[in-house]
Design an enzyme around this catalytic site. Structure first.
Site, short mmCIF file in Angstrom:
data_model
loop_
_atom_site.label_atom_id
_atom_site.label_comp_id
_atom_site.label_asym_id
_atom_site.label_seq_id
_atom_site.Cartn_x
_atom_site.Cartn_y
_atom_site.Cartn_z
N ASP A 181 0.87 -1.17 0.00
CA ASP A 181 0.00 0.00 0.00
C ASP A 181 0.91 1.23 0.00
O ASP A 181 2.12 1.12 0.10
CB ASP A 181 -0.94 -0.03 1.20
CG ASP A 181 -0.24 0.28 2.49
OD1 ASP A 181 -0.90 0.45 3.51
OD2 ASP A 181 1.00 0.36 2.47
N CYS A 231 -7.87 -28.32 6.96
CA CYS A 231 -6.56 -27.68 7.05
C CYS A 231 -5.68 -28.39 8.08
O CYS A 231 -6.15 -29.22 8.87
CB CYS A 231 -6.73 -26.20 7.40
SG CYS A 231 -6.88 -25.82 9.16
N GLY A 245 1.12 3.84 2.04
CA GLY A 245 1.51 4.50 3.28
C GLY A 245 0.50 5.55 3.69
O GLY A 245 0.44 5.97 4.84
N HIS A 294 -5.51 -21.52 10.36
CA HIS A 294 -6.88 -21.92 9.98
C HIS A 294 -7.66 -20.74 9.38
O HIS A 294 -8.32 -20.88 8.35
CB HIS A 294 -7.65 -22.46 11.18
CG HIS A 294 -9.12 -22.52 10.89
ND1 HIS A 294 -9.71 -23.52 10.13
CD2 HIS A 294 -10.13 -21.64 11.19
CE1 HIS A 294 -11.01 -23.26 9.98
NE2 HIS A 294 -11.29 -22.13 10.61
N CYS A 303 -13.48 -28.44 8.05
CA CYS A 303 -12.24 -27.92 7.46
C CYS A 303 -11.18 -29.03 7.40
O CYS A 303 -11.06 -29.83 8.33
CB CYS A 303 -11.73 -26.75 8.30
SG CYS A 303 -10.23 -25.98 7.66
N ASP A 311 -8.21 -7.25 0.93
CA ASP A 311 -7.21 -7.53 1.97
C ASP A 311 -7.77 -7.13 3.32
O ASP A 311 -8.63 -6.24 3.39
CB ASP A 311 -5.93 -6.72 1.73
CG ASP A 311 -6.09 -5.30 2.28
OD1 ASP A 311 -6.75 -4.48 1.60
OD2 ASP A 311 -5.62 -5.04 3.41
N CYS A 317 -7.01 -28.16 11.67
CA CYS A 317 -8.23 -28.93 11.93
C CYS A 317 -8.01 -30.44 11.81
O CYS A 317 -8.75 -31.23 12.40
CB CYS A 317 -9.34 -28.47 10.99
SG CYS A 317 -9.79 -26.75 11.31
#
Ligand SMILES: CNc1nc2cc(C(N)=O)ccc2[nH]1
Ligand SMILES: [Zn+2]
Length: 372
Positions: free
Chosen positions: A93, A306, A95, A335, A304, A266, A309
Site C-alpha cells: 500500500d 486444514c 503509506g 486456519h 475444514c 485484503d 483442523c
C-alpha cells in the site's frame, strides 16, 4: 506489461467475475483474498505455511517498512521478496492510510504529509514521489498510489476537495513510476457521495494505471452504506483491469465485494482476531476461550481439512490460548487464512459454474448471517 488481467467468466446474475491476474511473480486466480504482512511478515506464519494454506499474494505496508527497517536496507537485501523469502506476488500500500490512521498527523499540504512517527515521534514526511520511491525500493509487484483516505465524517465540501488533491497526487505517482516491472494501481475516493465517486472514477481511469482500488471504505461507515457505494462504483471501473476493495476480510464483506464486481480484497482481521483466540469457521465465528470448549476434543472447524483442523482439537487450542502459548495464535492464524483463502476458491468456482448467488445464500444461512 507488469500486471495483466484476463477475465474468465462473468456471472449472469450479478457483477461477480472470475479471472486471472498475471504478475512477474506468478499468476493470481481471482477473486482473491490477500493476507496482510505489515512488517515483512504475515504475523506468525512462515512463507511455506502461507503457500500450504493457499495464499497467492500478500500485502506489505509502506509506512511501517519505511520507518523500520527502512526501504533502503530492504533494497540492499535485494528487495522485499528476497528479504522475507516470499517468491509469489506482493502488493504494497502507499503509506497514506497508515499515516492518516496511525501517526500524529502534523500537516497535510499539496506537497505531501508531515507526520510524527508513531514509534519514536521523529518528524517524517511522505509525498507521492516518496511513496513511489519507497515502493520501488521494496520491489512489490503492485504499488498503490499515494492518496488521502477521507474520514467518513468529513463534509461533502472537504471530500470533494480531497479527491481533487488525490487526483493531482496520482499524476505525481504516475510521473514517478519509472520501474515498469511494477504495476501502479490508482485509488478511487469520494466518500459516501455518489456524484463524487463518479467523478473520482472518471478521472482516475484516465490515468496510466494497471488496476484500480476503491478506497475510503471500511473506515466506520455502515455495512449498507459500504455495499451501496461499492455496488454503484465498481461497475464504473474498466472491465479489463483488476478491481481491489481495500480493507475487507470477513466472509460477508467478501461476498458483497465479489457480488459488486471486485477481484481483490485484503484485511488484517483474520490474523488479528486469531491472536485473540477467535476463529472463522463454517458455522460462524467462535472464540476458543469459551469454557464450552474446555473438553471439546473435536477440530476447530468440523468441515475444514486444514493442518490445524486435521491435527489439533478445540480443547488443546483453547489450552494454548489460555496459557498464552504462541502456538495457539499460530494454529488459529493458519486456519483463519486457510478458511478465507478457500472460501474465495469456492466463490470463484461458483462463479465459473454460474451459481454464485445460490452459493452466497447457502453460505449465509450456514454461517448465521441474517438474510438481506
Ligand atoms: C480497514 N479498512 C481500510 N480502509 C482503507 C482505505 C484505504 C484507502 N487508501 O482509501 C486504504 C486501506 C484501508 N483499510
Ligand atoms: Zn481449519
Amino acid at each position: 506489461m507488469a500486471v495483466k488481467y484476463t477475465l474468465e467468466k462473468k456471472s449472469s446474475e450479478c457483477e461477480a467475475r472470475a479471472g486471472v491476474i498475471s504478475t512477474p511473480h506468478g499468476d493470481i486466480k481471482t477473486p482473491v483474498f490477500m493476507p496482510v504482512g505489515t512488517k515483512a511478515t504475515v504475523k506468525t506464519m512462515t512463507p511455506e505455511e502461507l503457500k500450504d494454506l493457499g495464499a497467492q499474494i500478500i500485502l506489505g505496508n509502506t509506512y511501517h517498512l519505511f520507518l523500520r527497517p527502512g526501504d533502503e536496507l530492504i533494497k540492499k537485501a535485494g528487495g522485499l521478496h528476497k528479504f522475507m523469502n516470499w517468491d509469489r506476488p506482493i502488493l504494497t500500500d502507499s503509506g497514506g492510510f497508515q499515516v492518516f490512521s496511525l501517526s500524529n498527523i502534523n500537516k497535510i499540504t499539496e506537497e505531501g504529509v508531515e507526520f510524527k512517527s508513531h514509534i519514536d515521534g521523529s518528524s517524517q514526511f511522505i509525498s507521492p514521489e516518496k511513496s513511489i520511491s519507497i515502493q520501488q525500493n521494496l520491489g512489490s509487484d503492485i504499488m498503490m498510489a499515494f492518496d488521502e483516505c477521507v474520514d467518513p465524517s468529513a463534509t461533502k465540501e472537504y471530500v470533494a476537495q480531497s479527491l481533487e488533491m488525490t487526483l493531482r497526487w496520482l499524476d505525481r505517482c504516475v510521473a514517478s513510476h519509472t520501474n515498469k516491472n511494477q504495476a501502479l494501481f490508482g485509488i478511487v475516493q469520494g466518500g459516501l457521495f455518489k456524484d463524487l465517486r463518479k467523478r473520482s472514477v472518471e478521472e482516475t481511469i484516465k490515468r496510466d494505471c494497471q488496476g484500480f482500488a476503491i478506497g475510503g471504505l471500511s473506515v466506520g461507515e455502515t455495512k449498507e452504506e459500504m455495499i451501496d457505494i461499492l455496488r454503484f462504483t465498481t461497475p464504473l471501473l474498466p472491465e479489463d483491469k483488476p478491481r481491489y476493495n481495500m480493507g475487507v476480510g470477513t466472509p460477508d464483506y467478501l461476498f458483497e465485494s465479489v457480488e459488486a464486481g471486485i477481484d481483490m480484497a485484503d484485511c488484517v482481521l483474520p490474523t488479528r482476531i486469531a491472536r485473540n483466540g477467535a476463529a472463522m469457521t463454517s458455522e460462524g465465528q467462535l472464540n476458543i476461550r469459551n469454557s464450552k470448549f474446555k473438553e471439546d476434543f473435536t477440530p476447530l472447524d468440523h468441515e475444514c481439512d486444514c493442518y490445524t483442523c486435521k491435527n489439533y482439537t478445540r480443547a488443546y487450542i483453547r489450552h494454548l490460548v489460555n496459557v498464552n502459548e504462541i502456538l495457539g495464535a499460530r494454529l488459529i492464524t493458519y486456519h483463519n487464512l486457510y478458511f478465507l483463502t478457500h472460501l474465495m476458491d469456492e466463490i470463484r468456482q461458483s462463479i465459473i459454474e454460474d451459481r454464485f448467488l445460490a452459493f452466497k445464500n447457502e453460505f449465509y444461512n450456514k454461517y448465521g448471517y441474517t438474510k438481506e
